[in-house]
Design a protein around this motif. Structure first.
Motif, short mmCIF file in Angstrom:
data_model
loop_
_atom_site.label_atom_id
_atom_site.label_comp_id
_atom_site.label_asym_id
_atom_site.label_seq_id
_atom_site.Cartn_x
_atom_site.Cartn_y
_atom_site.Cartn_z
N GLN A 5 0.84 -1.20 0.00
CA GLN A 5 0.00 0.00 0.00
C GLN A 5 0.87 1.25 0.00
O GLN A 5 0.55 2.24 -0.67
CB GLN A 5 -0.93 0.00 1.20
N GLN A 6 1.98 1.24 0.75
CA GLN A 6 2.88 2.39 0.76
C GLN A 6 3.49 2.61 -0.61
O GLN A 6 3.59 3.74 -1.08
CB GLN A 6 3.98 2.20 1.81
N ASP A 7 3.89 1.51 -1.28
CA ASP A 7 4.45 1.62 -2.63
C ASP A 7 3.41 2.17 -3.59
O ASP A 7 3.72 3.01 -4.43
CB ASP A 7 4.93 0.25 -3.13
N MET A 8 2.15 1.70 -3.46
CA MET A 8 1.08 2.17 -4.34
C MET A 8 0.87 3.65 -4.14
O MET A 8 0.73 4.39 -5.11
CB MET A 8 -0.22 1.39 -4.10
N ASN A 9 0.86 4.09 -2.90
CA ASN A 9 0.68 5.52 -2.64
C ASN A 9 1.83 6.32 -3.24
O ASN A 9 1.62 7.39 -3.78
CB ASN A 9 0.55 5.78 -1.14
N MET A 10 3.07 5.81 -3.13
CA MET A 10 4.22 6.51 -3.67
C MET A 10 4.11 6.65 -5.18
O MET A 10 4.35 7.71 -5.73
CB MET A 10 5.52 5.78 -3.31
N ILE A 11 3.72 5.57 -5.87
CA ILE A 11 3.61 5.59 -7.32
C ILE A 11 2.51 6.56 -7.75
O ILE A 11 2.72 7.41 -8.62
CB ILE A 11 3.33 4.17 -7.87
N GLU A 12 1.35 6.45 -7.12
CA GLU A 12 0.24 7.34 -7.45
C GLU A 12 0.61 8.80 -7.16
O GLU A 12 0.29 9.69 -7.95
CB GLU A 12 -1.00 6.94 -6.66
N MET A 13 1.27 9.03 -6.03
CA MET A 13 1.68 10.39 -5.67
C MET A 13 2.69 10.94 -6.67
O MET A 13 2.62 12.12 -7.04
CB MET A 13 2.24 10.43 -4.25
N ALA A 14 3.62 10.12 -7.12
CA ALA A 14 4.61 10.57 -8.09
C ALA A 14 3.95 10.96 -9.40
O ALA A 14 4.27 12.00 -9.99
CB ALA A 14 5.67 9.50 -8.32
N LEU A 15 3.01 10.15 -9.87
CA LEU A 15 2.29 10.48 -11.10
C LEU A 15 1.49 11.78 -10.93
O LEU A 15 1.47 12.63 -11.82
CB LEU A 15 1.36 9.34 -11.52
N GLN A 16 0.84 11.93 -9.78
CA GLN A 16 0.07 13.14 -9.51
C GLN A 16 0.99 14.36 -9.42
O GLN A 16 0.67 15.42 -9.96
CB GLN A 16 -0.74 12.98 -8.22
N ASP A 17 2.14 14.22 -8.75
CA ASP A 17 3.10 15.32 -8.64
C ASP A 17 3.55 15.78 -10.03
O ASP A 17 3.64 16.97 -10.31
CB ASP A 17 4.33 14.90 -7.84
#
Length: 125
Positions: A5-17
Protein backbone atom coordinates in the motif's frame (compact mmCIF):
# COMPACT_ATOMS: atom_id res chain seq x y z
CA UNK A 1 -0.53 0.22 6.08
CA UNK A 2 1.53 -2.58 4.54
CA UNK A 3 4.53 -2.13 2.21
CA UNK A 4 2.49 -2.73 -0.96
CA UNK A 5 0.00 0.00 0.00
CA UNK A 6 2.88 2.39 0.76
CA UNK A 7 4.45 1.62 -2.63
CA UNK A 8 1.08 2.17 -4.34
CA UNK A 9 0.68 5.52 -2.64
CA UNK A 10 4.22 6.51 -3.67
CA UNK A 11 3.61 5.59 -7.32
CA UNK A 12 0.24 7.34 -7.45
CA UNK A 13 1.68 10.39 -5.67
CA UNK A 14 4.61 10.57 -8.09
CA UNK A 15 2.29 10.48 -11.10
CA UNK A 16 0.07 13.14 -9.51
CA UNK A 17 3.10 15.32 -8.64
CA UNK A 18 4.28 15.12 -12.25
CA UNK A 19 0.84 16.04 -13.61
CA UNK A 20 0.51 18.97 -11.21
CA UNK A 21 4.04 20.20 -11.95
CA UNK A 22 3.42 19.99 -15.68
CA UNK A 23 0.14 21.87 -15.23
CA UNK A 24 1.85 24.65 -13.31
CA UNK A 25 4.64 24.87 -15.88
CA UNK A 26 2.05 24.97 -18.68
CA UNK A 27 0.25 27.88 -17.01
CA UNK A 28 3.48 29.83 -16.53
CA UNK A 29 5.16 28.93 -19.84
CA UNK A 30 2.36 28.01 -22.26
CA UNK A 31 4.35 28.43 -25.50
CA UNK A 32 7.22 26.24 -24.33
CA UNK A 33 4.86 23.63 -22.90
CA UNK A 34 2.82 23.52 -26.12
CA UNK A 35 5.90 23.03 -28.27
CA UNK A 36 7.36 20.44 -25.90
CA UNK A 37 4.06 18.52 -25.81
CA UNK A 38 3.73 18.65 -29.61
CA UNK A 39 7.30 17.37 -30.02
CA UNK A 40 6.79 14.57 -27.49
CA UNK A 41 3.47 13.52 -29.03
CA UNK A 42 5.09 13.36 -32.47
CA UNK A 43 8.00 11.28 -31.13
CA UNK A 44 5.67 8.71 -29.54
CA UNK A 45 3.29 8.34 -32.52
CA UNK A 46 3.10 5.00 -34.27
CA UNK A 47 5.72 4.90 -37.01
CA UNK A 48 8.36 2.46 -38.14
CA UNK A 49 8.54 1.60 -34.43
CA UNK A 50 5.35 0.77 -32.60
CA UNK A 51 4.21 2.87 -29.65
CA UNK A 52 4.87 -0.19 -27.51
CA UNK A 53 8.52 -0.32 -28.62
CA UNK A 54 8.90 3.41 -28.10
CA UNK A 55 7.63 3.10 -24.52
CA UNK A 56 10.08 0.25 -23.84
CA UNK A 57 12.93 2.37 -25.22
CA UNK A 58 11.82 5.35 -23.12
CA UNK A 59 11.67 3.16 -20.02
CA UNK A 60 15.20 1.92 -20.64
CA UNK A 61 16.51 5.45 -21.11
CA UNK A 62 14.65 6.61 -17.98
CA UNK A 63 16.20 3.83 -15.92
CA UNK A 64 19.67 4.55 -17.24
CA UNK A 65 19.18 8.28 -16.52
CA UNK A 66 17.92 7.47 -12.99
CA UNK A 67 14.84 9.66 -13.59
CA UNK A 68 12.26 8.31 -11.15
CA UNK A 69 9.30 10.28 -12.50
CA UNK A 70 10.00 9.12 -16.06
CA UNK A 71 10.57 5.55 -14.87
CA UNK A 72 7.09 5.50 -13.36
CA UNK A 73 5.53 7.38 -16.28
CA UNK A 74 7.04 5.08 -18.92
CA UNK A 75 6.32 1.92 -16.91
CA UNK A 76 2.69 3.04 -17.07
CA UNK A 77 3.14 3.79 -20.77
CA UNK A 78 4.47 0.27 -21.35
CA UNK A 79 1.49 -1.26 -19.55
CA UNK A 80 -0.94 1.04 -21.39
CA UNK A 81 0.57 -0.13 -24.70
CA UNK A 82 0.05 -3.77 -23.75
CA UNK A 83 3.56 -4.73 -22.70
CA UNK A 84 3.71 -7.86 -20.61
CA UNK A 85 5.72 -7.92 -17.43
CA UNK A 86 8.17 -10.26 -19.18
CA UNK A 87 8.68 -7.75 -22.01
CA UNK A 88 9.31 -4.98 -19.50
CA UNK A 89 11.74 -7.15 -17.52
CA UNK A 90 13.61 -8.09 -20.71
CA UNK A 91 13.97 -4.40 -21.58
CA UNK A 92 15.24 -3.84 -18.06
CA UNK A 93 17.83 -6.56 -18.62
CA UNK A 94 19.09 -4.78 -21.73
CA UNK A 95 19.22 -1.51 -19.80
CA UNK A 96 21.13 -3.14 -16.95
CA UNK A 97 23.62 -4.62 -19.44
CA UNK A 98 24.38 -1.07 -20.50
CA UNK A 99 23.80 0.84 -17.26
CA UNK A 100 25.17 -1.65 -14.74
CA UNK A 101 24.27 -1.70 -11.08
CA UNK A 102 22.61 1.71 -10.96
CA UNK A 103 20.17 0.70 -13.70
CA UNK A 104 19.53 -2.67 -12.10
CA UNK A 105 18.81 -1.11 -8.69
CA UNK A 106 16.09 1.12 -10.17
CA UNK A 107 14.70 -1.76 -12.20
CA UNK A 108 14.37 -4.23 -9.35
CA UNK A 109 12.79 -1.66 -7.04
CA UNK A 110 10.88 1.20 -8.64
CA UNK A 111 9.83 -0.53 -11.87
CA UNK A 112 8.68 -3.64 -10.02
CA UNK A 113 6.68 -1.51 -7.57
CA UNK A 114 5.15 0.49 -10.42
CA UNK A 115 4.18 -2.64 -12.37
CA UNK A 116 2.53 -4.16 -9.31
CA UNK A 117 0.61 -1.04 -8.41
CA UNK A 118 -0.39 -0.03 -11.91
CA UNK A 119 -1.57 -3.52 -12.82
CA UNK A 120 -3.48 -3.68 -9.53
CA UNK A 121 -5.19 -0.31 -10.14
CA UNK A 122 -6.09 -1.36 -13.73
CA UNK A 123 -7.77 -4.49 -12.37
CA UNK A 124 -9.88 -2.36 -10.02
CA UNK A 125 -11.19 -0.21 -12.91
Amino acid sequence: MDQQQQDMNMIEMALQDYKEGLGTFTQKMPKIAQKYNAFTEECFKEGKLSQKMKQLIALGISINAQDEYCIIYHTKGCLDQGCSEDEILEAIGVTAAFGGGAAMSQAVTLVQDAISELQSSNMKQ
